[in-house]
Design an enzyme around this catalytic site. Structure first.
Site, PDB file in Angstrom:
ATOM      1  N   CYS A 279      47.110  16.616 -26.287  1.00  0.00           N
ATOM      2  CA  CYS A 279      47.865  15.788 -27.238  1.00  0.00           C
ATOM      3  C   CYS A 279      47.844  14.332 -26.783  1.00  0.00           C
ATOM      4  O   CYS A 279      48.325  14.000 -25.706  1.00  0.00           O
ATOM      5  CB  CYS A 279      49.297  16.303 -27.379  1.00  0.00           C
ATOM      6  SG  CYS A 279      50.193  15.388 -28.634  1.00  0.00           S
TER       7      CYS A 279
ATOM      8  N   LYS B  90      43.781  24.096 -22.479  1.00  0.00           N
ATOM      9  CA  LYS B  90      42.989  23.264 -23.391  1.00  0.00           C
ATOM     10  C   LYS B  90      43.099  21.816 -22.939  1.00  0.00           C
ATOM     11  O   LYS B  90      44.208  21.335 -22.686  1.00  0.00           O
ATOM     12  CB  LYS B  90      43.518  23.420 -24.813  1.00  0.00           C
ATOM     13  CG  LYS B  90      42.812  22.553 -25.833  1.00  0.00           C
ATOM     14  CD  LYS B  90      42.953  23.171 -27.218  1.00  0.00           C
ATOM     15  CE  LYS B  90      42.422  22.274 -28.300  1.00  0.00           C
ATOM     16  NZ  LYS B  90      43.459  21.442 -28.892  1.00  0.00           N
TER      17      LYS B  90
ATOM     18  N   ASN C 201      35.300  22.674 -28.896  1.00  0.00           N
ATOM     19  CA  ASN C 201      36.151  22.265 -30.020  1.00  0.00           C
ATOM     20  C   ASN C 201      35.901  20.801 -30.372  1.00  0.00           C
ATOM     21  O   ASN C 201      35.643  19.986 -29.497  1.00  0.00           O
ATOM     22  CB  ASN C 201      37.630  22.484 -29.626  1.00  0.00           C
ATOM     23  CG  ASN C 201      38.617  21.863 -30.603  1.00  0.00           C
ATOM     24  OD1 ASN C 201      39.426  21.025 -30.219  1.00  0.00           O
ATOM     25  ND2 ASN C 201      38.563  22.258 -31.855  1.00  0.00           N
ATOM     26  N   GLY C 202      35.986  20.533 -31.678  1.00  0.00           N
ATOM     27  CA  GLY C 202      35.861  19.165 -32.169  1.00  0.00           C
ATOM     28  C   GLY C 202      34.828  19.063 -33.268  1.00  0.00           C
ATOM     29  O   GLY C 202      33.635  19.248 -33.030  1.00  0.00           O
ATOM     30  N   ASP C 203      35.324  18.829 -34.510  1.00  0.00           N
ATOM     31  CA  ASP C 203      34.458  18.567 -35.670  1.00  0.00           C
ATOM     32  C   ASP C 203      33.657  19.774 -36.143  1.00  0.00           C
ATOM     33  O   ASP C 203      32.597  19.599 -36.751  1.00  0.00           O
ATOM     34  CB  ASP C 203      33.502  17.398 -35.386  1.00  0.00           C
ATOM     35  CG  ASP C 203      34.243  16.093 -35.129  1.00  0.00           C
ATOM     36  OD1 ASP C 203      35.461  16.048 -35.385  1.00  0.00           O
ATOM     37  OD2 ASP C 203      33.614  15.131 -34.669  1.00  0.00           O
TER      38      ASP C 203
ATOM     39  N   GLY D 132      40.064  23.411 -35.892  1.00  0.00           N
ATOM     40  CA  GLY D 132      41.383  22.869 -36.195  1.00  0.00           C
ATOM     41  C   GLY D 132      41.493  22.424 -37.634  1.00  0.00           C
ATOM     42  O   GLY D 132      41.807  23.204 -38.543  1.00  0.00           O
ATOM     43  N   ARG D 133      41.160  21.161 -37.880  1.00  0.00           N
ATOM     44  CA  ARG D 133      41.461  20.544 -39.174  1.00  0.00           C
ATOM     45  C   ARG D 133      40.780  21.210 -40.357  1.00  0.00           C
ATOM     46  O   ARG D 133      41.336  21.235 -41.451  1.00  0.00           O
ATOM     47  CB  ARG D 133      41.102  19.049 -39.116  1.00  0.00           C
ATOM     48  CG  ARG D 133      42.059  18.263 -38.231  1.00  0.00           C
ATOM     49  CD  ARG D 133      41.494  16.919 -37.868  1.00  0.00           C
ATOM     50  NE  ARG D 133      40.278  17.061 -37.083  1.00  0.00           N
ATOM     51  CZ  ARG D 133      39.457  16.072 -36.793  1.00  0.00           C
ATOM     52  NH1 ARG D 133      39.720  14.862 -37.232  1.00  0.00           N
ATOM     53  NH2 ARG D 133      38.373  16.284 -36.070  1.00  0.00           N
TER      54      ARG D 133
HETATM   55  C1  LIG Z   1      48.051  18.415 -37.287  1.00  0.00           C
HETATM   56  C2  LIG Z   1      47.428  18.811 -35.972  1.00  0.00           C
HETATM   57  C3  LIG Z   1      48.207  19.462 -35.024  1.00  0.00           C
HETATM   58  C4  LIG Z   1      47.661  19.846 -33.801  1.00  0.00           C
HETATM   59  N1  LIG Z   1      48.437  20.500 -32.892  1.00  0.00           N
HETATM   60  C5  LIG Z   1      47.880  20.949 -31.746  1.00  0.00           C
HETATM   61  C6  LIG Z   1      48.646  21.698 -30.809  1.00  0.00           C
HETATM   62  O1  LIG Z   1      49.842  21.934 -31.001  1.00  0.00           O
HETATM   63  N2  LIG Z   1      48.035  22.145 -29.685  1.00  0.00           N
HETATM   64  C7  LIG Z   1      46.709  21.897 -29.447  1.00  0.00           C
HETATM   65  O2  LIG Z   1      46.181  22.329 -28.420  1.00  0.00           O
HETATM   66  N3  LIG Z   1      45.964  21.163 -30.306  1.00  0.00           N
HETATM   67  C8  LIG Z   1      46.512  20.699 -31.439  1.00  0.00           C
HETATM   68  N4  LIG Z   1      45.760  19.969 -32.312  1.00  0.00           N
HETATM   69  C9  LIG Z   1      44.368  19.629 -31.971  1.00  0.00           C
HETATM   70  C10 LIG Z   1      43.406  20.695 -32.475  1.00  0.00           C
HETATM   71  O3  LIG Z   1      43.659  21.934 -31.851  1.00  0.00           O
HETATM   72  C11 LIG Z   1      41.956  20.318 -32.181  1.00  0.00           C
HETATM   73  O4  LIG Z   1      41.763  20.190 -30.795  1.00  0.00           O
HETATM   74  C12 LIG Z   1      41.547  19.018 -32.843  1.00  0.00           C
HETATM   75  O5  LIG Z   1      42.056  18.919 -34.159  1.00  0.00           O
HETATM   76  C13 LIG Z   1      40.014  18.886 -32.874  1.00  0.00           C
HETATM   77  O6  LIG Z   1      39.446  19.985 -33.541  1.00  0.00           O
HETATM   78  P1  LIG Z   1      38.967  19.870 -35.092  1.00  0.00           P
HETATM   79  O7  LIG Z   1      37.925  18.782 -35.140  1.00  0.00           O
HETATM   80  O8  LIG Z   1      38.420  21.237 -35.397  1.00  0.00           O
HETATM   81  O9  LIG Z   1      40.175  19.515 -35.894  1.00  0.00           O
HETATM   82  C14 LIG Z   1      46.297  19.566 -33.519  1.00  0.00           C
HETATM   83  C15 LIG Z   1      45.520  18.898 -34.484  1.00  0.00           C
HETATM   84  C16 LIG Z   1      46.071  18.518 -35.701  1.00  0.00           C
HETATM   85  C17 LIG Z   1      45.209  17.806 -36.709  1.00  0.00           C
END
Ligand SMILES: Cc1cc2nc3c(=O)[nH]c(=O)nc-3n(C[C@H](O)[C@H](O)[C@H](O)COP(=O)(O)O)c2cc1C
Length: 253
Positions: free
Chosen positions: A3, A42, A103-105, A127-128
Site C-alpha cells: 500500500c 505481498k 501482479n500488475g496490469d 486486481g483492478r
Molecule cells: C481499490 C483497490 C484496493 C486495493 N486494496 C489492496 C489491499 O487491501 N491489499 C493488497 O495487497 N493490495 C491491494 N490493492 C492492490 C492490488 O492487489 C494490486 O496489487 C494492484 O491493483 C495491481 O494489480 P492490478 O494491475 O491487477 O490492479 C488494491 C488495489 C485497488 C485498486
C-alpha cells in the site's frame, strides 16, 4: 507491504516497510511463529526506482518462513502510474525458492499467459480488472487452464450480481455474514448499514453496466442512490430501456 497511500506510509506501514527490511522481516517472523497456517507476503518492487528492494526482502522473508510471495511490479512511489515492469517479476523469480505470484496490469487471459511465460512466475494475481467484473476472473482461469473462454455475462446477469454485491455489503456493514441474517437485526441498524454500503458502492455499481448504451446517464442516477430499492429501480429502468442487452456488450473495467 504494497500500500503506497501516503496516510498509510507516513506511519511506517504498508509499502514504507520496503525501506525498513529489518522491521519487515521481524513482522513476517513474528506472524509465522504465531499462526499455524502458511504465511504469504505481498510486496512492491521497492520504495522508488533507485532500489529494487524486493529480492533482498524476499530472501529475508523466505528465511523467516514465508511460504509464498506476490510482487506488484511497481515501485511504491509510482502509485498506479506507468506500466507494471514484469521483468522485475522475472528477476525476483530467479532470486528466491518459494512460489512467486506475478501482479500488475493483468487484464485478460492472454495477459496472464504472457506473465507466466515472460517471468516464469508460479501464479498470477488480478486486481483492478476484476472490480465490478468478477467474470473476468473466470475468463482468465479458463485461458490459463487451456479451456474454452466462458461467454460474457448478459446485462441481466450483471444486474443480478451488482445487486447481490450490494446485499452482501449491507450484510457485512450490519455485522453479519449472509443477507438472510439481516432480517434478525433491528431496523435502524440495517438502515445505517444500507446507507453506508450504498455510499461505498456508488462508484462501483455503475461499472457493472459500463459500455451498454445509456450507461452513462444511468451512472449519474446510480451515484446518488441511498438504498437497495433505489439501486434496483434505476438498474431495472435502465435494463428495460436498453436497446441491446445481449451478452458481450458490457465493457471490462
Ligand atoms: C481499490 C483497490 C484496493 C486495493 N486494496 C489492496 C489491499 O487491501 N491489499 C493488497 O495487497 N493490495 C491491494 N490493492 C492492490 C492490488 O492487489 C494490486 O496489487 C494492484 O491493483 C495491481 O494489480 P492490478 O494491475 O491487477 O490492479 C488494491 C488495489 C485497488 C485498486
Amino acid at each position: 507491504m504494497g500500500c503506497w497511500v501516503p496516510k498509510v506510509c507516513r506511519t511506517g506501514s504498508g509499502a514504507a516497510l520496503l525501506k525498513d527490511a529489518a522491521t519487515a522481516e521481524r513482522i513476517v517472523e513474528t506472524v509465522v511463529k504465531a499462526v499455524r497456517i502458511p504465511v504469504t507476503v505481498k510486496v512492491r518492487a521497492g520504495w522508488d526506482y533507485s532500489e529494487f528492494a524486493a529480492p533482498e526482502l524476499a530472501q529475508r522473508f523466505e528465511s523467516a518462513g514465508a511460504k509464498m510471495l506476490t510482487l506488484h511490479a511497481r515501485f511504491a512511489k509510482q502509485g498506479f502510474e506507468g506500466e507494471a515492469d514484469w521483468d522485475l517479476v522475472r528477476r525476483l523469480r530467479e532470486a528466491i525458492h518459494i512460489p512467486l505470484v506475478g501482479n500488475g496490469d493483468i487484464r485478460s487471459g492472454s495477459d496472464a499467459l504472457r506473465m507466466f511465460t515472460e517471468t516464469g512466475c508460479d501464479g498470477v494475481m488480478v486486481g483492478r480488472a476484476a472490480i465490478s467484473n468478477p467474470w473476468r476472473l473466470a475468463e482468465i482461469v479458463a485461458a490459463v487452464e487451456g479451456r474454452q473462454i466462458p461467454r460474457p455475462p448478459s446485462l441481466r446477469e450483471r444486474i443480478e450480481v451488482a445487486l447481490q454485491h450490494l446485499r452482501w455489503l449491507i450484510a457485512f456493514e450490519a455485522g453479519v455474514a449472509e443477507w438472510d441474517e439481516v432480517e434478525a437485526i433491528p431496523q435502524p441498524t440495517v438502515e445505517d448499514a444500507e446507507r453506508r454500503a450504498c455510499r461505498r458502492l456508488r462508484g462501483q455499481i455503475p461499472l457493472y453496466i459500463k459500455g451498454y448504451p445509456g450507461a452513462s446517464q444511468a451512472r449519474a442516477r446510480l451515484t446518488t442512490c441511498s438504498s437497495l430499492e433505489e439501486f434496483r429501480d434505476v438498474l431495472e429502468t435502465f435494463a428495460k430501456a436498453c436497446p441491446d442487452p445481449s451478452p458481450g456488450i458490457g465493457a471490462a473495467v
